[in-house]
Design a protein around this motif. Structure first.
Motif, PDB file in Angstrom:
ATOM      1  N   GLY B 136     -26.599  15.980  35.812  1.00  9.69           N
ATOM      2  CA  GLY B 136     -26.366  17.135  34.949  1.00  9.69           C
ATOM      3  C   GLY B 136     -25.132  17.860  35.407  1.00  9.69           C
ATOM      4  O   GLY B 136     -24.650  17.671  36.519  1.00  9.69           O
ATOM      5  N   ARG B 138     -23.034  21.209  36.466  1.00  3.51           N
ATOM      6  CA  ARG B 138     -23.282  22.537  36.971  1.00  3.51           C
ATOM      7  C   ARG B 138     -22.026  23.400  36.958  1.00  3.51           C
ATOM      8  O   ARG B 138     -22.048  24.532  36.510  1.00  3.51           O
ATOM      9  CB  ARG B 138     -23.829  22.494  38.397  1.00  3.51           C
ATOM     10  N   HIS B 139     -20.946  22.820  37.443  1.00  4.90           N
ATOM     11  CA  HIS B 139     -19.771  23.661  37.649  1.00  4.90           C
ATOM     12  C   HIS B 139     -18.515  22.803  37.669  1.00  4.90           C
ATOM     13  O   HIS B 139     -18.540  21.662  38.120  1.00  4.90           O
ATOM     14  CB  HIS B 139     -19.916  24.390  38.987  1.00  4.90           C
ATOM     15  N   THR B 156     -22.304  18.482  40.249  1.00  5.16           N
ATOM     16  CA  THR B 156     -23.427  18.101  39.393  1.00  5.16           C
ATOM     17  C   THR B 156     -24.614  19.002  39.686  1.00  5.16           C
ATOM     18  O   THR B 156     -24.629  19.741  40.679  1.00  5.16           O
ATOM     19  CB  THR B 156     -23.846  16.643  39.642  1.00  5.16           C
ATOM     20  N   ALA B 157     -25.603  18.886  38.830  1.00  9.35           N
ATOM     21  CA  ALA B 157     -26.787  19.732  38.964  1.00  9.35           C
ATOM     22  C   ALA B 157     -27.441  19.554  40.328  1.00  9.35           C
ATOM     23  O   ALA B 157     -28.061  20.475  40.860  1.00  9.35           O
ATOM     24  CB  ALA B 157     -27.777  19.402  37.863  1.00  9.35           C
ATOM     25  N   GLU B 158     -27.303  18.395  40.901  1.00  7.82           N
ATOM     26  CA  GLU B 158     -27.948  18.131  42.186  1.00  7.82           C
ATOM     27  C   GLU B 158     -27.096  18.575  43.370  1.00  7.82           C
ATOM     28  O   GLU B 158     -27.469  18.399  44.524  1.00  7.82           O
ATOM     29  CB  GLU B 158     -28.252  16.635  42.315  1.00  7.82           C
ATOM     30  N   ALA B 189     -23.203  24.743  31.447  1.00  8.60           N
ATOM     31  CA  ALA B 189     -23.929  24.614  32.703  1.00  8.60           C
ATOM     32  C   ALA B 189     -25.368  24.206  32.418  1.00  8.60           C
ATOM     33  O   ALA B 189     -26.033  24.817  31.585  1.00  8.60           O
ATOM     34  CB  ALA B 189     -23.889  25.922  33.482  1.00  8.60           C
ATOM     35  N   GLY B 190     -25.829  23.171  33.097  1.00  3.96           N
ATOM     36  CA  GLY B 190     -27.201  22.722  32.901  1.00  3.96           C
ATOM     37  C   GLY B 190     -27.323  21.573  31.920  1.00  3.96           C
ATOM     38  O   GLY B 190     -28.351  20.896  31.887  1.00  3.96           O
ATOM     39  N   CYS B 191     -26.297  21.337  31.136  1.00  3.14           N
ATOM     40  CA  CYS B 191     -26.374  20.243  30.164  1.00  3.14           C
ATOM     41  C   CYS B 191     -26.100  18.896  30.839  1.00  3.14           C
ATOM     42  O   CYS B 191     -25.504  18.838  31.904  1.00  3.14           O
ATOM     43  CB  CYS B 191     -25.335  20.433  29.059  1.00  3.14           C
ATOM     44  N   THR B 192     -26.523  17.834  30.183  1.00  2.00           N
ATOM     45  CA  THR B 192     -26.079  16.512  30.620  1.00  2.00           C
ATOM     46  C   THR B 192     -24.704  16.268  30.022  1.00  2.00           C
ATOM     47  O   THR B 192     -24.299  16.935  29.066  1.00  2.00           O
ATOM     48  CB  THR B 192     -27.023  15.403  30.116  1.00  2.00           C
TER      49      THR B 192
END
Lengths: 344, 344
Positions: B136, B138-139, B156-158, B189-192
């Motif tokens: 995902g 994130r930034h 990434t989200a992770e 932010a948060g999207c795939t």
DNA sequence: TGCCAGCACTCTCTGCGTCAGAGCGCCAAT
DNA sequence: ATTGGCGCTCTGACGCAGAGAGTGCTGGCA
């Protein structure tokens, strides 16, 4: 006569050349009969034997035992690559193929792919000394992952990106994080981490206390970046060497060799030497002073950024390797790497 | 009688156990005399021979040739590890030592160090399947390196960080870069990346044209992040296996084994199986269906993040390995890795 | 019935001797 | 200077005998 003990006459050179070539080609000791067939000279085996005896006296060739043919000594190889070898430059096609396999996304990938390409194309071990970089500070970012967990992203002057996760004692607000990052970015961009450390130390009292953990973390990451960016050696395709008969016959030597590969520092020392000179360099057998490399040769070439040598690429393979092929490959790879790095 | 063909009586079990233990200890076929000495039972070699004949009939042991002792078959090993083996848990000291060697800076280092530690401590090959991550967004950050050269940093989200250098056609101003980054950070932010791609596509007309190159680059980097974060296998200490006599005797098998190591996909398949089950799993010999692993065993354990299995750690070594030592090591390493990953 | 001493048998491993093949060094002839 | 020829040496393959290790089996014993 006195002449012959120092320099080799043309016939001896030609015979040495074909001997080395044949030995490289099939790995069997070369006898006088074979040499008489392949040299192109119209000489009988008996005459050739005389020359071979001379070559042996001079230390260029040796026989594994009385009734075998001759094989080149390290000195023989040395003479061969220095004065007898004719390298044919690579085709345009091959160069393109090489170039296409380099991954230019970022420096690490570039270096790794260069090493990999070398090993793939030569079927020996490819080796690259990563470029040395003076670690300056360019940019920092704090990203909030959870209440007390931050992701710190640090960009060095050379454009390398470091990241690490840090646990904080205090829960920072987004604006505090931005403030801290801004403070570092505005005041210290372009400085070395040593400078930053000094200046922060002296201004520590003025610094708001809750900022100090962030600063400390930033500096720690910076130090890490410095040490990470120290020179290092990337090797690939070591496994190829398992398949080389010359090496895999004596298992214990092979083990020593692989142990050497794990021992980056030693390897680095050897490869650093090569970055002093311009162009392709060749180390034959133990010439580098490392016994595990006894049956190996190392072919290296330095690469540069903006005209300054920053590292070395190379191939490690058996002494009995096709130098005329490996040398241009290493040469071109160094050039390709140079140009890929200079572009960025 | 009919009983004995299916289950082993106590005596047979004890003898099988000591036989396997002795064989693991010194690698020599074990004869009836040795067994009579070491079993603890007070039986003569002759009686033991009877039992051994039974064990051989049942397929637990075999003799390399008529006048050698017996060695365990894969089935013998299987029975041994399943029902005869007594593992002693690790000392607190050893656990601490293990834990101390894990580098927790970031996920890649953690995984790499886990693999390395496993290989160092067992002196076999350590292997870790990297955690699978849903990628995902994130930034993102655009950093100006030169007029038309940007450093793109993607988180990434992770919390994994990707970076790449991009050449742009147009020279962006710092404020344009910030604008582009903000636009992405705030809206997506948060999207795939798939979602982002769709939404950008549909809003493309509204998008200022000069932004589109930045967006495209960001998406490309995102895709890269997705593919980079695909599962992968990290192996270390393969070289240790060179030193194992059981394996290094037949060179060609050894080569096959190392080729397998290069062939990540196949290895991944094997290791994925192990992540279906809880706890330590052991594959003996070719049980995994891979012929290169004929003389090898694989000891694996899944590790998890927040209670969900995300990968596998393991050790690949000769079938004749000290299971009672390796099993707890793999087990603990998986647990340590789980807890290190869950913290972040 | 379970255990065991003894014996013949089988297989590997080692060392030895032999033999063919390869290649050299030397020498005498051209 | 070149070369054919001869004798020498060394390796590698092969076969063989003897030692060593361990088994399977048999018959005797509690």
């Amino acid at each position: 006569m006195a002449n012959e003990t120092h320099a080799l006459n043309e016939r001896a050179q030609l015979l040495l050349k074909t001997l080395v070539e044949r030995y490289i080609a099939d790995g069997q000791p070369v006898g006088s009969r074979a040499l008489s067939k392949f040299s192109g000279l119209d000489l009988s085996p008996a005459s050739i034997r005389n020359v071979m005896a001379d070559l042996e006296d001079m230390g260029f060739i040796t026989s594994p035992h009385t009734s075998a043919g001759r094989i080149p000594t390290p000195r023989g190889y040395r003479f061969f690559v220095d004065t007898l070898l004719t390298v044919k430059p690579l085709d345009r096609v091959e160069i393109n193929q090489l170039e296409g396999q380099l991954q230019v996304e970022n420096t690490q990938k570039l270096v790794a792919s260069a090493s990999h390409v070398l090993s793939e194309i030569t079927r020996f071990a490819g080796v690259v000394v990563t470029p040395r970089r003076s670690a300056g500070f360019r940019h920092i970012e704090f990203l909030r992952l959870a209440e007390k967990r931050l992701l710190l992203i640090l960009v060095t002057a050379e454009g390398d990106v470091q990241n690490r996760i840090i646990q904080t004692e205090k829960a920072y607000t987004p604006s505090e994080l931005i403030e801290a990052a801004n403070m570092l970015n505005q005041n210290f961009a372009g400085c070395t981490f040593e400078e930053i450390r000094r200046r922060i130390q002296s201004e520590l009292k003025q610094l708001r206390e809750d900022m100090s953990q962030l600063m400390a973390a930033a500096l720690a990451a910076g130090d890490q970046a410095v040490s990470d960016s120290a020179e290092d050696v990337v090797i690939s395709g070591e496994i190829n060497l398992l398949g080389i008969n010359d090496l895999s016959s004596n298992m214990s030597k092979l083990r020593d060799l692989f142990n050497l590969f794990e021992h980056r520092a030693t390897l680095l020392q050897l490869l650093d030497v090569s970055s002093r000179a311009q162009g392709v360099q060749i180390f034959i057998g133990g010439e580098a002073g490392l016994t595990p490399l006894d049956e190996c040769s190392v072919v290296t070439a330095p690469y540069e950024v903006d005209g300054k040598i920053v590292g070395t690429v190379g191939v490690i393979g058996p002494t009995r390797m096709a130098y005329e092929r490996v040398i241009p490959i290493v040469d071109i790879t160094a050039k390709l790497l140079s140009s890929a790095l200079t572009q960025r």
